[in-house]
Design an enzyme around this catalytic site. Structure first.
Site, mmCIF file in Angstrom:
data_model
loop_
_atom_site.group_PDB
_atom_site.id
_atom_site.type_symbol
_atom_site.label_atom_id
_atom_site.label_comp_id
_atom_site.label_asym_id
_atom_site.label_seq_id
_atom_site.Cartn_x
_atom_site.Cartn_y
_atom_site.Cartn_z
ATOM 1 N N THR A 127 -11.188 -12.163 8.095
ATOM 2 C CA THR A 127 -11.710 -11.131 9.000
ATOM 3 C C THR A 127 -13.108 -11.513 9.483
ATOM 4 O OG1 THR A 127 -10.482 -9.506 7.697
ATOM 5 C CG2 THR A 127 -12.061 -8.658 9.294
ATOM 6 N N ARG A 162 2.215 -3.237 3.513
ATOM 7 C CA ARG A 162 2.893 -3.446 2.227
ATOM 8 C C ARG A 162 4.257 -2.758 2.302
ATOM 9 N NH1 ARG A 162 -1.455 0.101 -0.334
ATOM 10 N NH2 ARG A 162 -2.163 -1.687 -1.536
ATOM 11 N N LYS A 214 -4.146 -7.562 -0.828
ATOM 12 C CA LYS A 214 -2.818 -7.969 -0.344
ATOM 13 C C LYS A 214 -2.330 -9.207 -1.084
ATOM 14 C CE LYS A 214 0.703 -8.559 2.504
ATOM 15 N NZ LYS A 214 1.885 -7.694 2.523
ATOM 16 N N ASN A 218 1.019 -9.542 -4.003
ATOM 17 C CA ASN A 218 2.137 -10.482 -3.909
ATOM 18 C C ASN A 218 2.089 -11.566 -4.979
ATOM 19 O OD1 ASN A 218 3.599 -9.314 -1.766
ATOM 20 N ND2 ASN A 218 2.114 -10.093 -0.311
ATOM 21 N N ARG A 254 8.771 -0.893 -23.242
ATOM 22 C CA ARG A 254 7.628 -1.387 -22.470
ATOM 23 C C ARG A 254 7.901 -2.751 -21.853
ATOM 24 N NH1 ARG A 254 6.225 1.554 -26.549
ATOM 25 N NH2 ARG A 254 6.372 -0.149 -28.048
ATOM 26 N N CYS A 268 5.555 -13.374 2.569
ATOM 27 C CA CYS A 268 4.529 -12.782 1.714
ATOM 28 C C CYS A 268 4.470 -13.445 0.347
ATOM 29 C CB CYS A 268 4.774 -11.276 1.574
ATOM 30 S SG CYS A 268 4.423 -10.343 3.067
ATOM 31 N N PHE A 328 16.081 -14.409 3.185
ATOM 32 C CA PHE A 328 15.302 -14.497 1.943
ATOM 33 C C PHE A 328 15.546 -13.327 1.008
ATOM 34 C CE2 PHE A 328 12.074 -11.903 4.178
ATOM 35 C CZ PHE A 328 11.617 -11.095 3.163
ATOM 36 N N LYS A 329 16.227 -12.269 1.489
ATOM 37 C CA LYS A 329 16.588 -11.140 0.629
ATOM 38 C C LYS A 329 17.813 -10.460 1.222
ATOM 39 C CE LYS A 329 14.145 -7.370 0.466
ATOM 40 N NZ LYS A 329 15.096 -6.360 0.942
ATOM 41 N N ARG A 336 12.506 -16.489 7.032
ATOM 42 C CA ARG A 336 11.221 -17.138 6.762
ATOM 43 C C ARG A 336 11.061 -17.504 5.287
ATOM 44 N NH1 ARG A 336 7.054 -12.937 9.139
ATOM 45 N NH2 ARG A 336 8.537 -11.564 8.083
#
Length: 416
Positions: A127, A162, A214, A218, A254, A268, A328-329, A336
């Protein structure tokens, strides 16, 4: 400050849904892209990507005049940049050229009081780099450079998305957003922009922390996936069913181990951790190791496929190998960084097999696979192939009864 017109640079998997939601909630939006086909498609009220529920909204906002796509920038109140940030080469150096190109496109039309927001997943400091480019292009405007710089004409912030592909419309509205301003006032102005449609909490911080947030999210997921993938490698070596192993381990109150797969893809999780490693290679050792584990998984899958082909003996012809899923999913068309694409490429490069490639969410193969194999319907692939590898858990595969129960089928996902 009244936000009436918004410019969104990059009309891909994030930019188009974001532009659409601003338009859906009443803003007038100009969407910028370099892809003429995408622009023409959107201006017809259609979409060039797969995302449930998106096309219906695009059609409405285009017809109402709240959204239009263009190659040419126009004056606006707020400018969002949601373009790709790939690698420059094999050393995982971030490539910010797409951001720079977007900056050059919008710089001529910037006016005092505008808000510029970077959404692209970026390395820490991106940025600030964007501010440098803007300052060089528009020396007549004052841009914030430090957190205490209040005498600015333009407000600059970073706000990563997100969202989960397949649920983008809902999550864009409902999820919390981290908004990192170069200055506190920039963050406040950026929050006013997102308040148009975001119902989740708008959490204010500085730009560097927002960028790292971010990447951290990931990288955390990547490390957890790497643990599951590593368990699958160990289980295979020790003749242990990894799916049963994880199911039993997760009975601990847990423990919540994720499911292994053919690798990690998408722009990502497969990319962002390397931005951390590239910036701090001496410190990000766990992050780097997780990336190495997940990057190795496609090669291991290829080894397993080859081992099963070898068991067939001499067929008097090239063995036919079917790969089920290239995205990818599950249930999206996004290829990508897909591990399935890498697996297909690795197998094709050996030139020892006839490849049948099954991806129900695309009509044509990507360029890198045009000569690798044939795009095939799943039913035909199951009949013709000598070895079948399920790489992605698409709903079309789940609907086929007993798909994973024959010896020629290798299942590398847990939900089939």
């Amino acid at each position: 400050m009244s936000i009436n017109k918004i410019s969104v640079s990059g009309l891909g998997y994030i930019g188009l849904p974001t532009a659409t939601m601003f338009a859906h909630y009443g803003a007038h939006v100009i969407g910028l892209d370099v892809n003429q086909h995408a622009i023409e498609t959107i201006n017809q009220g259609k979409i060039h990507i797969v995302e449930p529920g998106l096309e219906e909204i695009v059609k409405k906002v285009v017809e109402s005049g709240h959204l239009k796509a263009s190659l040419i920038a126009e004056p606006a109140d707020a400018f969002l940049i949601a373009v790709p940030t790939p690698f420059k080469g094999e050393d995982y150096t971030p490539d910010l050229s797409y951001i720079e190109a977007a900056v050059k496109t919008i710089a001529p039309v910037l006016e005092k009081g505008n808000v510029v927001i970077l959404e692209s997943t970026s390395p820490v400091g991106a940025t600030e780099q964007m501010v440098e480019w803007l300052s060089e292009l528009r020396p007549d405007l004052r841009f914030p450079r430090t957190t205490t710089d209040v005498a600015s004409d333009i407000y600059v912030a970073y706000c990563p998305e997100r969202v989960l592909p397949g649920q983008v419309i809902r999550e864009l509205v409902e999820n919390d957003r981290t908004i990192g301003g170069i200055t506190p006032e920039s963050a406040k102005k950026a929050a006013e922009v997102y308040a148009i449609f975001v119902k989740g909490e708008l959490v204010i911080t500085n730009a560097r922390t927002a960028e790292m947030t971010k990447l951290t999210e990931n990288a955390f997921r990547d490390v957890n996936i790497a643990f599951a993938n590593e368990l699958s490698l160990i289980g295979d070596r020790l003749d242990i069913d990894v799916w049963e192993l994880i199911e039993l381990a997760n009975r601990h109150p847990r423990v919540n181990i994720l499911s292994p797969g053919a690798g990690v893809g998408g722009h990502c999780i497969a990319v962002d951790p390397w931005f951390i490693v590239n910036k701090t290679p001496d410190l990000a050792r766990m992050v780097a190791t997780a990336r190495e584990v997940n990057d190795y998984k496609p090669k291991w899958v290829v080894e397993k496929i080859e081992q099963n082909v070898t068991k067939l003996g001499d067929l008097g012809r090239k063995p036919k190998v079917a790969l089920l899923g290239l995205a990818f999913k599950p249930d999206i068309d996004d290829l990508r960084e897909s591990p399935a694409i890498e697996i297909a490429k690795l197998i094709a490069d050996k030139s020892q097999y006839d490849l049948l490639l099954v991806e129900p969410n695309v009509d044509v193969l990507p360029k890198k696979l045009e000569k690798a194999g044939v795009l095939t319907a799943v039913e035909d692939a199951l009949k013709l192939a000598d070895v079948v590898a399920i790489l992605v858990g698409h709903k079309e595969f789940k609907e086929i009864k007993n798909i994973g129960e024959t010896t020629k089928v290798l299942n590398f996902v847990s939900n089939i």
